[in-house]
Motif scaffolding. Structure first.
Motif, PDB file in Angstrom:
ATOM      1  N   THR A  66       0.894  -1.602  -0.225  1.00 26.37           N
ATOM      2  CA  THR A  66       0.233   0.141  -0.140  1.00 26.37           C
ATOM      3  C   THR A  66       0.589   1.251  -0.018  1.00 26.37           C
ATOM      4  N   ILE A  67       2.138   1.169   1.109  1.00 30.53           N
ATOM      5  CA  ILE A  67       2.880   2.560   1.058  1.00 30.53           C
ATOM      6  C   ILE A  67       3.097   2.602  -0.041  1.00 30.53           C
ATOM      7  N   HIS A  68       3.808   1.524  -0.540  1.00 30.20           N
ATOM      8  CA  HIS A  68       4.568   1.397  -2.273  1.00 30.20           C
ATOM      9  C   HIS A  68       3.450   2.443  -3.765  1.00 30.20           C
ATOM     10  N   ASN A  69       2.282   1.263  -3.655  1.00 30.15           N
ATOM     11  CA  ASN A  69       1.453   1.971  -4.846  1.00 30.15           C
ATOM     12  C   ASN A  69       0.934   3.253  -4.625  1.00 30.15           C
ATOM     13  N   LEU A  70       0.792   3.273  -3.606  1.00 28.21           N
ATOM     14  CA  LEU A  70       0.194   4.871  -3.509  1.00 28.21           C
ATOM     15  C   LEU A  70       0.764   6.005  -2.939  1.00 28.21           C
ATOM     16  N   ASN A  71       2.295   5.233  -3.731  1.00 31.35           N
ATOM     17  CA  ASN A  71       3.445   6.418  -3.036  1.00 31.35           C
ATOM     18  C   ASN A  71       3.299   7.478  -1.591  1.00 31.35           C
ATOM     19  N   ILE A  72       2.740   6.821  -0.418  1.00 27.60           N
ATOM     20  CA  ILE A  72       3.280   7.395   0.172  1.00 27.60           C
ATOM     21  C   ILE A  72       4.049   8.065   0.819  1.00 27.60           C
ATOM     22  N   GLU A  73       4.124   9.159   0.711  1.00 29.37           N
ATOM     23  CA  GLU A  73       5.479  10.063   1.203  1.00 29.37           C
ATOM     24  C   GLU A  73       6.033   9.903   2.687  1.00 29.37           C
ATOM     25  N   PHE A  74       7.719   9.492   2.914  1.00 29.67           N
ATOM     26  CA  PHE A  74       7.983   9.516   3.974  1.00 29.67           C
ATOM     27  C   PHE A  74       8.345  10.679   4.840  1.00 29.67           C
ATOM     28  N   LYS A  75       7.826  11.467   5.262  1.00 25.93           N
ATOM     29  CA  LYS A  75       7.534  12.436   5.705  1.00 25.93           C
ATOM     30  C   LYS A  75       6.982  12.770   7.152  1.00 25.93           C
ATOM     31  N   ILE A  76       7.041  14.323   8.069  1.00 27.66           N
ATOM     32  CA  ILE A  76       6.142  14.549   8.844  1.00 27.66           C
ATOM     33  C   ILE A  76       4.535  15.531   8.207  1.00 27.66           C
ATOM     34  N   PRO A  77       4.091  15.634   8.586  1.00 28.61           N
ATOM     35  CA  PRO A  77       3.248  15.780   7.808  1.00 28.61           C
ATOM     36  C   PRO A  77       3.049  17.322   7.954  1.00 28.61           C
ATOM     37  N   GLN A  78       2.125  18.285   7.924  1.00 28.83           N
ATOM     38  CA  GLN A  78       2.518  20.043   7.992  1.00 28.83           C
ATOM     39  C   GLN A  78       0.997  20.258   8.147  1.00 28.83           C
ATOM     40  N   GLY A  79       1.031  21.463   7.925  1.00 31.85           N
ATOM     41  CA  GLY A  79      -0.031  21.835   7.651  1.00 31.85           C
ATOM     42  C   GLY A  79      -0.992  21.416   8.134  1.00 31.85           C
ATOM     43  N   ASN A  80      -2.595  21.665   7.750  1.00 34.09           N
ATOM     44  CA  ASN A  80      -3.752  21.298   7.832  1.00 34.09           C
ATOM     45  C   ASN A  80      -4.074  19.951   8.245  1.00 34.09           C
ATOM     46  N   GLU A  81      -3.100  19.164   7.541  1.00 35.18           N
ATOM     47  CA  GLU A  81      -3.237  17.651   7.450  1.00 35.18           C
ATOM     48  C   GLU A  81      -2.687  17.565   8.722  1.00 35.18           C
ATOM     49  N   LEU A  82      -1.619  17.628   9.169  1.00 36.43           N
ATOM     50  CA  LEU A  82      -0.927  17.138  10.318  1.00 36.43           C
ATOM     51  C   LEU A  82      -1.979  16.606  12.023  1.00 36.43           C
ATOM     52  N   PRO A  83      -3.295  18.091  12.282  1.00 36.73           N
ATOM     53  CA  PRO A  83      -3.775  17.262  13.544  1.00 36.73           C
ATOM     54  C   PRO A  83      -4.526  16.120  12.926  1.00 36.73           C
ATOM     55  N   LEU A  84      -4.964  15.991  12.252  1.00 36.80           N
ATOM     56  CA  LEU A  84      -5.815  14.562  11.789  1.00 36.80           C
ATOM     57  C   LEU A  84      -4.998  13.902  12.133  1.00 36.80           C
ATOM     58  N   ARG A  85      -3.383  13.669  11.520  1.00 36.62           N
ATOM     59  CA  ARG A  85      -2.651  12.551  11.196  1.00 36.62           C
ATOM     60  C   ARG A  85      -2.293  12.369  12.464  1.00 36.62           C
ATOM     61  N   ILE A  86      -1.835  13.171  13.297  1.00 41.86           N
ATOM     62  CA  ILE A  86      -1.180  13.149  14.690  1.00 41.86           C
ATOM     63  C   ILE A  86      -2.336  12.029  15.495  1.00 41.86           C
ATOM     64  N   GLU A  87      -3.732  11.743  14.756  1.00 38.72           N
ATOM     65  CA  GLU A  87      -5.159  11.324  15.319  1.00 38.72           C
ATOM     66  C   GLU A  87      -4.483  10.233  15.560  1.00 38.72           C
ATOM     67  N   ASN A  88      -3.917   9.985  13.803  1.00 42.95           N
ATOM     68  CA  ASN A  88      -4.379   8.657  13.439  1.00 42.95           C
ATOM     69  C   ASN A  88      -3.400   7.934  14.013  1.00 42.95           C
ATOM     70  N   VAL A  89      -2.575   8.578  14.883  1.00 46.58           N
ATOM     71  CA  VAL A  89      -1.535   7.864  15.285  1.00 46.58           C
ATOM     72  C   VAL A  89      -1.403   7.278  16.992  1.00 46.58           C
ATOM     73  N   LEU A  90      -1.916   8.665  17.367  1.00 42.61           N
ATOM     74  CA  LEU A  90      -1.912   8.768  18.868  1.00 42.61           C
ATOM     75  C   LEU A  90      -3.274   7.082  18.812  1.00 42.61           C
ATOM     76  N   GLU A  91      -4.139   6.726  17.709  1.00 40.96           N
ATOM     77  CA  GLU A  91      -5.408   5.879  17.857  1.00 40.96           C
ATOM     78  C   GLU A  91      -4.224   4.472  17.376  1.00 40.96           C
ATOM     79  N   VAL A  92      -2.941   4.487  17.249  1.00 44.57           N
ATOM     80  CA  VAL A  92      -2.365   2.821  16.432  1.00 44.57           C
ATOM     81  C   VAL A  92      -1.786   2.591  17.715  1.00 44.57           C
ATOM     82  N   LEU A  93      -1.197   4.366  18.917  1.00 43.61           N
ATOM     83  CA  LEU A  93      -0.273   3.606  19.748  1.00 43.61           C
ATOM     84  C   LEU A  93      -1.445   3.123  20.529  1.00 43.61           C
ATOM     85  N   TYR A  94      -2.361   3.774  21.069  1.00 46.57           N
ATOM     86  CA  TYR A  94      -3.021   3.737  22.447  1.00 46.57           C
ATOM     87  C   TYR A  94      -4.009   1.738  22.055  1.00 46.57           C
TER      88      TYR A  94
END
Lengths: 115, 415
Positions: B161-189
């Motif tokens: 999935t990471i490869h096919n969707l070309n998901i970037e290897f980076k820390i998201p920025q701007g508007n995208e960041l809060p939601l992406r942090i939420e995703n991370v926290l969910e996985v960690l929990y």
């Protein structure tokens, strides 16, 4: 102790048409050299520069875009090191891996404005 | 040197090494990278048996750096895509990536990639545990109570999935960041809860999972873009939970509920750390579900004993939580809280809003709680009925034992 900059000037590997094997062998030497300075705790930093150049010159501030292939030689990057004097740095610069390609190391002292 | 300590060191460092090397070589070479890191570890563990280096972390970082050229060569032999080197000076830039600050950065990039919303939720956990936390597929399988082949499939799927969707290897920025942090926290929990709740596993595996989740959350706190109040709240919440982990299980691996736990066994340093993090979490007024969950556990921790628990306050926190996150499990918790404060009418009010099927494999908790409710209102027949359904639904052997014990108590008290 003083701070010096070793500036690396010359040709890019790809412009010289080096093979992958040759490039890797040279990288190995670069890594070894870096590690040696790191272990001697004299390394203060360094940067590699990309081969794109935008040169601005003249009264009219004329801008020209160049790449490494367009110029005779290019500054590829530098190391900052701490050393006693020029002679010590010269000694350190003996390990620069690319003299045989005609590339050059220029040693400059970092100025400290301190009277 | 004990293999266990080496394992521990490796686990904590391998994810960092894989992350840094991924920054250099890209995701398409992840397998080669992981092999190289694994190989480094094997060599280290042989070498370290006789003598441990002064700074093992630095040793491993250096070892990973030494692998860069090997990886270049292997990528070339396998005719995969390698970064182009124009000049030996580029090694200076590669070297930079092995600085401590850059290692942290690479690890965060990997965390965000593993927790990317485009990945299947189950794949995220398996991929994170493998790539960031250095667990073997076998360890992940036993930690998640899943077959090894399933775990392997999930990891492969995540990579694809990471490869096919070309998901970037980076820390998201701007508007995208809060939601992406939420995703991370969910996985960690989720990772944390895998360790905290599933009782089938040995205490060591459980602690590893909880420890990993806490460690990864800590790396979010170290970065000024990701240390938002929800990150602090989750960290506090995990500390409060983890503080009770030792008290939750007896030496015979039996589960103890809050009522029977020896509160002296709770870890004071973890509680203190949790409190400190909670103070950070409430510096602004953005409250997440983790804030309320932490507040609830904090109430339990504040009580000197079970009888003096402030159930009223806990119910309030649950109401806030339910407003934010209307889950049936919260309704169940509220019913249980009302039972504790002997408010049977209100307990029933909450029970009636729950469809036990929504609780899926945790539906036994509903029937167990209902049994308690009927016991409290002196309806022994219904109490027994419900405990029997609970026993039918439960799959976890330790929980089952717990319910059986309860049933026995019910029967003997009615004699």
């Amino acid at each position: 102790m003083k701070n010096f900059m070793m500036i690396f000037i010359g040709k890019e590997y790809t412009d010289l048409g080096l093979s992958q094997e040759e490039i890797q062998a040279r990288m190995e030497k670069w890594f070894a050299w870096g590690n040696k300075m790191e272990q001697a705790e004299i390394l203060r930093g360094g940067e590699a520069l990309t081969p794109q150049i935008r040169r601005i010159s003249g009264q009219n501030r004329t801008a020209t875009d160049l790449t490494s292939a367009d110029v005779k030689e290019i500054i590829g990057g530098f190391y900052l090191i701490e050393a006693k004097d020029f002679d010590t740095v010269q000694e350190i610069a003996q390990d620069f891996p690319d003299y045989d390609l005609g590339n050059t190391v220029e040693i400059r002292e970092i100025m400290v404005f301190d009277h | 040197m004990k293999t266990q300590i080496i394992d521990h060191l490796f686990r904590h460092h391998s994810g960092k090494m894989v992350s840094v090397l991924t920054r250099i070589f890209g995701f398409s070479n992840l397998e080669i990278i992981e092999d190289a890191v694994q190989d480094t570890f094997i060599k280290a563990s042989i070498k370290w048996r006789t003598q441990l280096p002064d700074n093992p972390e630095a040793w491993l970082t250096q070892a990973a750096k030494n692998r860069v050229l090997d990886i270049f060569r292997r990528i070339q032999t396998e005719k995969k895509h390698a970064p182009e080197i124009k000049n030996g000076i580029e090694t200076i830039a590669i070297n930079e990536l092995f600085l401590d600050s850059e290692i942290e950065d690479a690890q965060l990039r990997m965390i965000f990639t593993a927790c990317h919303p485009k990945l299947n939720p189950k794949d995220r956990i398996a991929f994170a545990l493998k790539t960031i936390s250095g667990f073997s597929t076998k360890e992940i399988a036993s930690a998640l109570l899943t077959k090894e082949t399933t775990i392997r499939k999930r990891i492969v799927r995540a990579r694809k999935t990471i490869h096919n969707l070309n998901i970037e290897f980076k820390i998201p920025q701007g508007n995208e960041l809060p939601l992406r942090i939420e995703n991370v926290l969910e996985v960690l929990y989720l990772i944390f809860n895998e360790g905290f709740h599933s009782n089938k596993k040995e205490i060591l595996v459980r602690k590893e999972l909880c420890g990993e989740a806490i460690r990864l959350c800590k790396s979010l706190l170290k970065n000024k873009h990701t240390n938002i109040s929800a990150s602090y709240a989750l960290f506090a919440l995990m500390c409060f939970h983890a503080a009770r982990l030792d008290a939750k299980i007896t030496t015979e691996n039996e589960v103890l509920d809050l009522k029977t736990q020896d509160r002296n066994l709770w870890s004071y340093p973890l509680i203190q750390l949790g409190n400190a993090m909670m103070n950070k979490a409430v510096e602004n007024n953005e409250f997440s579900s983790y804030h309320y969950e932490a507040a609830i556990i904090a109430e339990h921790i504040k009580a000197p004993n079970f009888e003096q628990t402030n159930w009223h306050k806990i119910l309030e926190w649950y109401q806030c939580l339910y407003k934010l996150q209307p889950l049936p499990s919260h309704l169940l918790s509220m019913a249980v809280v009302c039972l504790q404060s002997k408010n049977h009418l209100k307990a029933n009010y909450y029970f009636e809003q729950i469809n036990p099927n929504d609780l899926e494999q945790r539906s036994y908790l509903f029937y167990g709680a209902k049994a308690n409710y009927f016991l409290a209102i002196n309806n022994k027949t219904e109490a027994l009925n419900n405990i029997n359904i609970a026993l039918e639904k439960v799959t976890n052997s330790l929980e089952k034992k717990f319910l059986e014990k309860k049933k026995l108590e019910m029967i003997s008290s009615s004699l």
